[in-house]
Design a protein around this motif. Structure first.
Motif, PDB file in Angstrom:
ATOM      1  N   ALA A  51      -0.374  15.053  29.517  1.00 32.89           N
ATOM      2  CA  ALA A  51       0.368  14.006  30.230  1.00 32.89           C
ATOM      3  C   ALA A  51       1.457  14.600  31.116  1.00 32.89           C
ATOM      4  O   ALA A  51       1.645  14.178  32.264  1.00 32.89           O
ATOM      5  N   ARG A  54       0.546  15.877  34.523  1.00 31.76           N
ATOM      6  CA  ARG A  54       0.346  14.866  35.563  1.00 31.76           C
ATOM      7  C   ARG A  54       1.599  14.037  35.818  1.00 31.76           C
ATOM      8  O   ARG A  54       1.529  12.957  36.405  1.00 31.76           O
ATOM      9  N   ARG A  55       2.752  14.518  35.406  1.00 36.63           N
ATOM     10  CA  ARG A  55       3.973  13.727  35.495  1.00 36.63           C
ATOM     11  C   ARG A  55       4.407  13.488  36.944  1.00 36.63           C
ATOM     12  O   ARG A  55       5.081  12.491  37.234  1.00 36.63           O
ATOM     13  N   ALA A  58       1.429  10.810  38.316  1.00 33.15           N
ATOM     14  CA  ALA A  58       1.436   9.499  37.649  1.00 33.15           C
ATOM     15  C   ALA A  58       2.538   9.495  36.596  1.00 33.15           C
ATOM     16  O   ALA A  58       2.264   9.620  35.396  1.00 33.15           O
ATOM     17  N   VAL A  60       4.636   7.188  35.321  1.00 33.19           N
ATOM     18  CA  VAL A  60       4.681   6.109  34.326  1.00 33.19           C
ATOM     19  C   VAL A  60       3.591   6.314  33.274  1.00 33.19           C
ATOM     20  O   VAL A  60       3.819   6.160  32.066  1.00 33.19           O
ATOM     21  N   ARG A  61       2.414   6.685  33.729  1.00 34.84           N
ATOM     22  CA  ARG A  61       1.329   6.945  32.789  1.00 34.84           C
ATOM     23  C   ARG A  61       1.654   8.139  31.900  1.00 34.84           C
ATOM     24  O   ARG A  61       1.364   8.139  30.692  1.00 34.84           O
ATOM     25  N   ALA A  62       2.264   9.157  32.480  1.00 35.80           N
ATOM     26  CA  ALA A  62       2.649  10.327  31.685  1.00 35.80           C
ATOM     27  C   ALA A  62       3.663   9.947  30.616  1.00 35.80           C
ATOM     28  O   ALA A  62       3.598  10.427  29.468  1.00 35.80           O
ATOM     29  N   ALA A  64       3.987   6.963  29.205  1.00 32.39           N
ATOM     30  CA  ALA A  64       3.311   6.171  28.178  1.00 32.39           C
ATOM     31  C   ALA A  64       2.564   7.058  27.191  1.00 32.39           C
ATOM     32  O   ALA A  64       2.665   6.887  25.961  1.00 32.39           O
ATOM     33  N   TRP A  65       1.822   8.040  27.689  1.00 36.46           N
ATOM     34  CA  TRP A  65       1.101   8.938  26.799  1.00 36.46           C
ATOM     35  C   TRP A  65       2.065   9.811  25.986  1.00 36.46           C
ATOM     36  O   TRP A  65       1.799  10.099  24.809  1.00 36.46           O
ATOM     37  N   SER A  66       3.162  10.233  26.600  1.00 35.36           N
ATOM     38  CA  SER A  66       4.144  11.050  25.867  1.00 35.36           C
ATOM     39  C   SER A  66       4.787  10.258  24.746  1.00 35.36           C
ATOM     40  O   SER A  66       5.029  10.795  23.648  1.00 35.36           O
ATOM     41  N   VAL A  93       9.866   9.840  35.880  1.00 32.27           N
ATOM     42  CA  VAL A  93       9.809   8.433  36.295  1.00 32.27           C
ATOM     43  C   VAL A  93      11.027   8.084  37.142  1.00 32.27           C
ATOM     44  O   VAL A  93      10.917   7.430  38.194  1.00 32.27           O
ATOM     45  N   CYS A  97      10.148   6.890  40.892  1.00 31.71           N
ATOM     46  CA  CYS A  97       9.898   5.447  40.861  1.00 31.71           C
ATOM     47  C   CYS A  97      11.175   4.686  41.193  1.00 31.71           C
ATOM     48  O   CYS A  97      12.280   5.222  41.051  1.00 31.71           O
TER      49      CYS A  97
END
Length: 790
Positions: A51, A54-55, A58, A60-62, A64-66, A93, A97
């Motif tokens: 994760a 790919r921080r 992506a 936000v996705r990173a 969430a997985w973390s 993030v 973001c």
């Protein structure tokens, strides 16, 4: 290089975690929960590492997985899993973001952390400190990320401005040539066409109406003089850089309409009294062009001009009635000048509207005739952000960074006081609540001025120092237990960013040096007074000597710390100013070169106008003064024809330095990349010359323009251009261009791909992928070049 940046940190964190779990190297004396727990921790570590890799692409996705990996790892083995991936992902993030997304991400991360703390600690007094520390960790990470995002945003804006200035410099000559072409068309269509029509009408009807000859000669002399003045102003021969701001345009537009009315057509107008600025200039040019077209195609018909002001826009409407059916009204005279126009009427009006951010339509009116409508932004000065916008941007910078500092300076000492409450109060936690509330209020009041440290650094520092003197007063008045001054000493964290802010954001470097000395003296005095108030010093008979002995070394130590911090702030300030100075220098240089290029184009065209048009126009005026109507008509036609020829030759030049280069192709990408490398950017090109063979012209041009736009978006990091030919397609990939995947550059790329009968994909990681069809394509559309003939 980008791959290494993405995976280096996750690899180091994973290596540290594995080293901690290695037999004999981990927590000594602690039993491993079992194979299942170890497998769960290793699985969580793998997910977290993937994760974090790919921080940047992506975030936000990173995150969430973390967070999921954190919950699994901490649940399986609390002491064996670090779980540092979640704060790192939250930082990413905040960097990439918007603030609203970051706030929700902080809430999710804090919620997960609090849930784990509740499971591991249970409902005990220590849970409060765990929650505070967990929330503080994520808030600080988000604040640092937000500060980084704002800095990168400013750098991106500066880069875009510089890229725009460079583009303006590159196209300055062509842009000026197009502007001059539009102005020349206006002059030819209005002034000289009017002279031709008036002279021919006087020649045809002079026998029946002798007064027309005198009126035509007077009109030719007056209009010819106006033409000479307009042409000289146009090419910059009479420019004055220090001329005052232009007056409102309403009077000039009314004078223009009255001039057309003198040609024998009824015109009524409705105009505001205070038209000014770029939109008013566009209104003047559009009205002149529209009435000229009406004069040419519908002589004698009535016209109506209206300009209405709406909500931030000007609504322009020019209506003219259908042409009269009688040939005796002068239609033959108009037919006699047919073909003298340059064919740029509607195009020129649309360009004028687009130049100020508006739009224009032209077509048949519902009741017959012709209608021109334009919607223009109602601005009364130079374009730019509204007053106060810069201040609002500064305020937005502090939505997370400075509140994070306030939370840190408040909560860290408060957590220490909460954990040791029973010890320093000598009572239960419930009995210590009043004292904790007093400490919390004092620490909060002490840290709140940090919210203004950027906008008003000196008042923020003075506010921090002033509120610190509330400590001894509150201790003496509230009767807090002894040793409370230790917690207020932790509150001195607020002085550190306050002194740093004075060095970075204060006015000038020299006037800020008293900040560190004042902070050291004030804080030392506050701590000594607080220690004396809560009874931490020795007996009353030795309190003052003890206070002096405590104050002097404390002031020296704090002075050294604050002085070092002040010096670090000055270094950061100088670095930022140096970067901004370099940007300003580059921007000013690009604008200077653009102005020189425009001046060169004006002088070049001045010479052509002097030879081709001005001489004939001057002869027209002289013939009008001598009363030679036939010669006036001949000279007007000659000047009009010369000006038309000049309009169509603006894109050509006898000087090779001013000529139009042929349309670039894929084969020219090597030259483009060498030019970019010469400017200091690392660009790699792969796929030539194989991919450039036998490409349709439209595809070759579109591929070149896509790469050119992507590399010119303003990025300064390394980039790679890859071309691949696969049967009937050409794949163009440009990586390392994050500024090209959003905003106006992205829109231009999409248009270019459609021009080449292909499709384009823009990835947030800064990768542009275009797929162009190489099947038989139509000839490429003409380049939208400022110097191309209309």
């Amino acid at each position: 290089m980008e791959t290494i940046r993405n995976w280096l940190l996750p690899a180091l964190l994973a290596a540290g975690q594995i080293a901690w779990l290695w037999p004999g190297a981990g927590p000594a004396g602690e039993a491993v929960p079992g194979a299942a727990a170890l497998v769960a921790v290793l699985g969580a570590l793998v997910v977290e590492t993937a994760a974090l890799g790919r921080r940047r692409q992506a975030p936000v996705r990173a995150l969430a997985w973390s967070l999921g990996a954190l919950v699994v790892g901490q649940t399986a083995w609390q002491d064996g899993y670090f779980g540092v991936g979640a704060p790192v992902a939250l930082y990413s993030v905040a960097v990439r973001c918007p603030v609203s997304v970051t706030v929700r991400a902080v809430a999710a991360a804090v919620g997960a952390e609090w849930l784990l703390s509740l499971v591991h600690v249970g409902v005990r007094p220590a849970l409060a400190s765990e929650w505070v520390l967990g929330a503080l960790l994520y808030v600080v990470c988000a604040g640092l990320g937000e500060a980084r995002r704002q800095w990168l945003r400013g750098r991106s804006l500066a880069t875009r401005l510089l890229a725009g200035a460079e583009e303006a410099r590159r196209l300055a000559g062509d842009t000026e040539r197009r502007r001059l072409a539009r102005e020349l068309h206006d002059v030819s269509a209005h002034h000289l066409t009017s002279v031709v029509i008036t002279a021919d009408a006087a020649r045809r009807f002079g026998d029946s109406r002798p007064e027309l000859t005198a009126e035509a000669l007077s009109f030719a002399e007056r209009t010819g003089t106006e033409t000479l003045t307009a042409l000289r102003r146009l090419v910059g021969l009479l420019r004055d850089a220090d001329r005052p701001a232009p007056p409102p345009m309403t009077a000039r537009i009314e004078e223009l309409i009255a001039g057309f009315g003198r040609l024998g057509r009824p015109i009524d107008a409705v105009l505001p009294d205070d038209l000014a600025g770029p939109a008013a200039e566009a209104v003047h040019g559009i009205v002149r062009e529209a009435l000229t077209n009406a004069l040419r195609h519908a002589p004698g018909s009535a016209a109506h001009v209206s300009v209405l002001r709406g909500e931030g826009v000007l609504e322009l409407c020019v209506d003219n009635a259908p042409p009269r059916g009688s040939a005796s009204d002068g239609v033959d005279a108009v037919d006699a000048v047919g073909g003298l126009g340059s064919g740029r009427g509607v195009t020129g009006m649309k360009e004028r509207a687009a130049a100020v951010g508006g739009e224009l339509t032209a077509g048949p009116a519902p009741g017959g005739g012709w209608r021109v409508r334009a919607t223009l932004p109602d601005v009364t000065g130079p374009w730019g952000p509204p007053e106060g916008a810069g201040r609002r941007d500064v305020l937005r910078e502090q939505r997370l960074a400075d509140p994070a500092l306030v939370c840190t300076a408040t909560l860290l000492p408060l957590v220490f006081a909460l954990v040791t409450a029973e010890e320093w109060t000598g009572a239960s936690l419930r009995a210590a609540v009043p004292g904790l509330l007093v400490v919390a209020v004092l620490l909060t009041a002490h840290a709140v001025p940090l919210l203004w440290r950027r906008r008003a650094p000196w008042p923020a520092l003075l506010g921090v120092l002033a509120t610190s003197w509330l400590w001894p007063v509150a201790v003496a008045g509230a009767g807090l237990p002894s040793r409370v001054f230790v917690f207020f000493a932790g509150g001195a964290l607020a002085e550190l960013p306050a002194v740093y802010a004075v060095a970075v954001y204060g006015r000038g470097a020299a006037p800020t040096w008293p900040a560190w000395g004042a902070a050291a003296i004030s804080l030392s005095g506050t701590l000594v007074a607080t220690a004396g108030a809560d009874g931490s010093l020795s007996g009353e008979e030795s309190m003052w000597p003890t206070a002096v002995v405590m104050f002097v070394p404390l002031a020296m130590v704090l002075g050294a710390v604050f002085a070092g911090l002040w010096g670090a702030g000055l270094a950061v300030r100088r670095r930022r100013l140096r970067i901004l100075a370099l940007d300003d220098f580059a921007l000013a240089g690009a604008l200077w070169h653009a102005e020189r290029a425009a001046d060169a184009e004006r002088h070049r065209l001045a010479a052509k106008l002097r030879d081709a048009v001005l001489r004939r126009t001057a002869a027209l005026v002289e013939q009008a003064r001598q009363g030679r109507l036939e010669a006036v008509a001949a000279e007007a036609r000659s000047a009009l024809a010369a000006m038309r020829e000049l309009l169509h030759s603006l894109g050509e030049s006898e000087d090779p330095g001013h000529g139009l280069a042929p349309a670039p192709t894929v084969a020219d990408l090597g030259t483009l990349c060498r030019t970019v490398r010469a400017a200091g950017r690392d660009v790699t090109l792969r796929g030539l010359p194989e991919a450039a063979r036998d490409l349709p012209p439209a595809v070759a041009l579109s591929a070149y323009r896509i790469v050119e736009a992507a590399l010119g978006a303003g990025d300064r990091g390394p980039a790679r251009v890859t071309l691949r030919r696969r049967r009937d397609t050409l794949r163009v990939t440009v990586s390392g261009v994050p500024l090209a995947v959003t905003g106006p550059v992205a829109e231009r790329l999409k248009v270019r791909a459609e021009t080449g009968a292909g499709r384009i994909t823009l990835e947030r990681a800064g990768v542009v992928r275009a797929l162009l069809s190489t099947r038989s394509s139509p000839a490429p559309a003409p380049e939208v070049s400022p110097s191309s003939p209309a």
